[in-house]
Design an enzyme around this catalytic site. Structure first.
Site, PDB file in Angstrom:
ATOM      1  N   HIS A 146      -1.102   1.483  -4.619  1.00 48.99           N
ATOM      2  CA  HIS A 146      -1.468   2.900  -4.577  1.00 48.99           C
ATOM      3  C   HIS A 146      -0.488   3.767  -5.358  1.00 48.99           C
ATOM      4  O   HIS A 146      -0.414   4.974  -5.142  1.00 48.99           O
ATOM      5  CB  HIS A 146      -1.593   3.368  -3.125  1.00 48.99           C
ATOM      6  CG  HIS A 146      -2.701   2.658  -2.387  1.00 48.99           C
ATOM      7  ND1 HIS A 146      -2.779   2.592  -1.016  1.00 48.99           N
ATOM      8  CD2 HIS A 146      -3.777   1.964  -2.839  1.00 48.99           C
ATOM      9  CE1 HIS A 146      -3.859   1.902  -0.656  1.00 48.99           C
ATOM     10  NE2 HIS A 146      -4.471   1.503  -1.746  1.00 48.99           N
ATOM     11  N   GLN A 174       0.841  -1.194   0.000  1.00 50.89           N
ATOM     12  CA  GLN A 174       0.000   0.000   0.000  1.00 50.89           C
ATOM     13  C   GLN A 174       0.881   1.250   0.000  1.00 50.89           C
ATOM     14  O   GLN A 174       0.378   2.359  -0.115  1.00 50.89           O
ATOM     15  CB  GLN A 174      -0.878   0.026   1.258  1.00 50.89           C
ATOM     16  CG  GLN A 174      -1.854  -1.134   1.352  1.00 50.89           C
ATOM     17  CD  GLN A 174      -2.540  -1.169   2.709  1.00 50.89           C
ATOM     18  OE1 GLN A 174      -1.965  -1.580   3.711  1.00 50.89           O
ATOM     19  NE2 GLN A 174      -3.773  -0.731   2.752  1.00 50.89           N
ATOM     20  N   CYS A 220       5.238  16.613 -20.434  1.00 44.68           N
ATOM     21  CA  CYS A 220       6.029  15.477 -20.880  1.00 44.68           C
ATOM     22  C   CYS A 220       7.032  15.897 -21.961  1.00 44.68           C
ATOM     23  O   CYS A 220       6.662  16.565 -22.933  1.00 44.68           O
ATOM     24  CB  CYS A 220       5.105  14.394 -21.421  1.00 44.68           C
ATOM     25  SG  CYS A 220       5.970  12.988 -22.123  1.00 44.68           S
TER      26      CYS A 220
HETATM   27 ZN    ZN Z   1       4.051  11.857 -22.820  1.00 43.75          ZN
END
Ligand code: ZN
Length: 259
Positions: free
Chosen positions: A127, A107, A160
């Site tokens: 998680h 977890q 990104c």
């Molecule tokens: Zn990406």
């Protein structure tokens, strides 16, 4: 008859030495011994922030919320990347060296099992993993340290490097589904283990807490080591009230002597 700690350790070591496919299930208690706050309680964070601001809906829909979530979780993630495994983590890694580890379902989002030496493909982080950020478009992962460096350079909202997609801290937010492949493989491994060892979890957060139940349904024995009661105490074959970092290494060392 109340058994002494030594007797319980001995019985647990017997089970470990005779088992072949051991599934370890870990909760916050394992990592608090490495100095990390209970991330479920998020003691450090929820005293300063409202959990309602940390939902996946808010993250996706509001740029201000997104920045807040990124900043707070990047800070928590950075603390985690600086934490070190404790003897409990190393004892679990030892199980893999002994050829008995069937998987670690955790977890925790701190990556300390891998840091202690457990193979990446043996750790199932229900998680998520706050040591990384993930692109929601192409799934490229970036170490949190790198993201924090970007944020220091006054980049308003990191995107990104591959596809300019939205980056999200790789931990599961409120209202967000658990990673499906991780959950599926965790369930498969829990149903096929012959011993399940629960470490440092009260077994009160679902669906994670189903894992030890699946193991028992599959015929596995159950050892629970935790400070304080858990929701499956009455179902455990062996229940040890102790710090995981103290009891687990003793059990593993004793099991090795028996092999
Ligand atoms: Zn990406």
């Amino acid at each position: 008859m109340v058994e002494s700690m030594e007797q319980l350790i001995e019985q647990a070591a017997d089970l470990v030495s005779t088992s072949e496919q051991i599934l370890v299930f870990t909760g916050a208690g394992v990592s608090t011994e490495s100095g990390l706050p209970d991330f479920r309680g998020l003691d450090g964070i929820w005293s300063k922030h409202d959990p309602k601001d940390f939902t996946i809906d808010r993250f996706l829909s509001d740029s201000q919320d997104r920045k807040l979530i990124c900043n707070v979780l990047a800070g928590a993630g950075l603390t985690m990347t600086q934490a070190q495994p404790n003897p409990g983590h190393y004892a679990i890694a030892e199980l893999e060296k002994m050829g008995k580890l069937h998987g670690v379902v955790t977890q925790n989002v701190d990556g300390l099992h891998q840091k202690a030496g457990v193979s990446e493909n043996m750790v199932f982080q229900l998680h998520g993993d706050l040591s990384h950020t993930r692109c929601l478009s192409c799934n490229t992962r970036y170490p949190m340290e790198e993201i924090v460096e970007w944020m220091k350079e006054d980049i308003d909202e990191p995107e990104c490097g591959q596809c300019k997609g939205m980056l999200k801290p790789d931990a599961v937010l409120f209202g967000e589904q658990l990673p499906f492949d991780v959950l599926t493989e965790s369930e498969r491994r829990s149903r096929s283990c012959d011993l399940c060892i629960v470490l440092g979890s009260t077994l009160s957060v679902y669906p994670a807490a189903h894992i030890p139940r699946y193991a028992q349904q599959g015929g596995a024995k159950l050892i629970i080591i935790n400070m304080g009661p858990t929701e499956m105490d009455s179902m455990a074959d062996i229940r040890i009230e102790a710090k995981t970092g103290e009891a687990t290494p003793k059990i593993i060392a004793r099991a090795k002597e028996k092999m």
